[in-house]
Design an enzyme around this catalytic site. Structure first.
Site, PDB file in Angstrom:
ATOM      1  N   ASP A  13       0.860  -1.186   0.000  1.00 40.91           N
ATOM      2  CA  ASP A  13       0.000   0.000   0.000  1.00 40.91           C
ATOM      3  C   ASP A  13       0.898   1.238   0.000  1.00 40.91           C
ATOM      4  O   ASP A  13       2.070   1.163   0.370  1.00 40.91           O
ATOM      5  CB  ASP A  13      -0.912   0.021   1.234  1.00 40.91           C
ATOM      6  N   SER A  14       0.306   2.362  -0.373  1.00 38.14           N
ATOM      7  CA  SER A  14       1.040   3.626  -0.320  1.00 38.14           C
ATOM      8  C   SER A  14       1.465   3.935   1.122  1.00 38.14           C
ATOM      9  O   SER A  14       2.426   4.666   1.329  1.00 38.14           O
ATOM     10  CB  SER A  14       0.161   4.751  -0.863  1.00 38.14           C
TER      11      SER A  14
ATOM     12  N   CYS B  31      -4.239  -1.355  -2.258  1.00 39.49           N
ATOM     13  CA  CYS B  31      -4.387   0.092  -2.399  1.00 39.49           C
ATOM     14  C   CYS B  31      -5.222   0.312  -3.656  1.00 39.49           C
ATOM     15  O   CYS B  31      -4.850  -0.180  -4.734  1.00 39.49           O
ATOM     16  CB  CYS B  31      -3.005   0.717  -2.547  1.00 39.49           C
TER      17      CYS B  31
ATOM     18  N   GLU C  98      -4.876  10.095   8.845  1.00 42.63           N
ATOM     19  CA  GLU C  98      -3.434  10.024   9.132  1.00 42.63           C
ATOM     20  C   GLU C  98      -3.016  11.047  10.178  1.00 42.63           C
ATOM     21  O   GLU C  98      -1.975  10.903  10.806  1.00 42.63           O
ATOM     22  CB  GLU C  98      -2.639  10.174   7.835  1.00 42.63           C
TER      23      GLU C  98
ATOM     24  N   CYS D 256     -11.290   3.078  -0.904  1.00 43.11           N
ATOM     25  CA  CYS D 256      -9.952   3.474  -0.452  1.00 43.11           C
ATOM     26  C   CYS D 256      -9.715   2.696   0.825  1.00 43.11           C
ATOM     27  O   CYS D 256     -10.593   2.655   1.708  1.00 43.11           O
ATOM     28  CB  CYS D 256      -9.890   4.973  -0.182  1.00 43.11           C
TER      29      CYS D 256
ATOM     30  N   HIS E 136      -8.064   3.188   3.385  1.00 40.46           N
ATOM     31  CA  HIS E 136      -8.079   3.948   4.649  1.00 40.46           C
ATOM     32  C   HIS E 136      -9.494   4.062   5.239  1.00 40.46           C
ATOM     33  O   HIS E 136      -9.651   4.212   6.453  1.00 40.46           O
ATOM     34  CB  HIS E 136      -7.603   5.387   4.417  1.00 40.46           C
TER      35      HIS E 136
END
Ligand code: DGL
Length: 273
Positions: free
Chosen positions: A7-8, A70, A155, A189, A191
């Site tokens: 993942d990023s 991702c 984040e 996504c 996240h």
């Protein structure tokens, strides 16, 4: 050899969590390119270059199978890597993404056939979800909606703040105004599962919220069953190793929020990828 999960940054940990719950017997090597995240606002070429580097780094560390956990990387890099790069690098290795398995299951979930996609600007601009749905020919209507503030909120540990309330409501209201017939909102996504309770709170009661982790895990289990030649190369020790291109201390402190357990990572220098 371990199964690679890329993942990023942190988001892929929500997918890894479901994969490990479904397939605990395998070894996994997770790579988060935190030093260059977020990918969601980057151009097609840059996401492709970074993702290819990461895939090669995981191959060099023995992975025969890599999951792009991702959506942005799956949207912008997966097809090129599968079609153009893998035949040259090593045709016996495999790279899989998260979009196809997600789209495949949508006809079983929606009744109105109107789907809403909540994703990064990059995934939305790629129209990968719309194209995959179109290929299936199930006659579904999709509204793709970019939620650029959600990844930074998560984040920056603001997922429970009034600021998150504001931006969750804003994007949910926005997508529902574009198509009030939507009955399924896809969290496109990795996240976004961190915000799922807030998303449920602000979505209309009749709208289902679909997080892709357990579906990706089921799809991987099915893939391994159908491909014994890949399955037999996957080590079964139940170990998970974590690599990050950022500082391991920084990664470890936030990673536990995504994975729901302690994480001890090591640094992978971008120059050595
Ligand atoms: N994990 C990425 C995804 O699923 C989003 C984070 C980023 O923008 O790098 O699209």
């Amino acid at each position: 050899m371990p199964i690679g999960v890329f993942d990023s940054g942190y988001g892929g940990l929500t997918i890894l969590k479901d994969i490990v719950a479904r397939l605990p017997e395998y070894d996994y090597l997770y790579l988060g390119d935190n030093a260059r995240a977020p990918y969601g606002t980057r151009s097609f070429d840059v996401v492709y270059d970074f993702t290819l580097q990461a895939v090669k780094a995981l191959f060099e560390r023995g992975c025969h199978l890599v999951i792009l956990a991702c959506n942005t990387a799956s949207a912008k890099a997966l097809r090129s890597i599968q079609q153009n790069d893998l035949p040259d690098i090593d045709p016996s290795r495999r790279v899989l993404g998260v979009i196809r398995p997600t789209v495949e299951v949508l006809p079983e979930i929606t009744k109105t056939k109107h789907i809403g996609l909540l994703a990064t600007p990059g995934t939305v601009a790629s129209h990968s979800y719309a194209m995959e749905l179109e290929k299936m020919g199930a006659g579904m209507v999709i509204t793709e909606y970019a939620c650029p503030m959600w990844v930074p909120l998560i984040e920056n540990r603001e997922a429970d703040s009034p600021g998150a309330d504001y931006f969750v409501k804003k994007y949910i209201d926005g997508i529902m105004a574009e198509d009030p017939e939507i009955d399924t909102l896809v969290l496109g996504c990795t996240h976004y599962p961190i915000l799922i309770e807030k998303i449920k709170q602000f979505a209309p009661d009749n709208v289902k919220i679909f997080a892709q982790g357990s579906r990706v895990a089921d799809s991987l289990a099915d893939y391994l069953r159908r491909h014994p030649e890949i399955e037999e190369k996957c080590m079964k020790g139940g170990n998970i190793e974590f690599l990050t291109t950022e500082s391991p201390d920084k990664f470890d402190s936030l990673a536990s929020m995504f994975l729901g357990r302690e994480v001890k990572s090591s640094r992978l220098l971008i120059e050595t990828m």
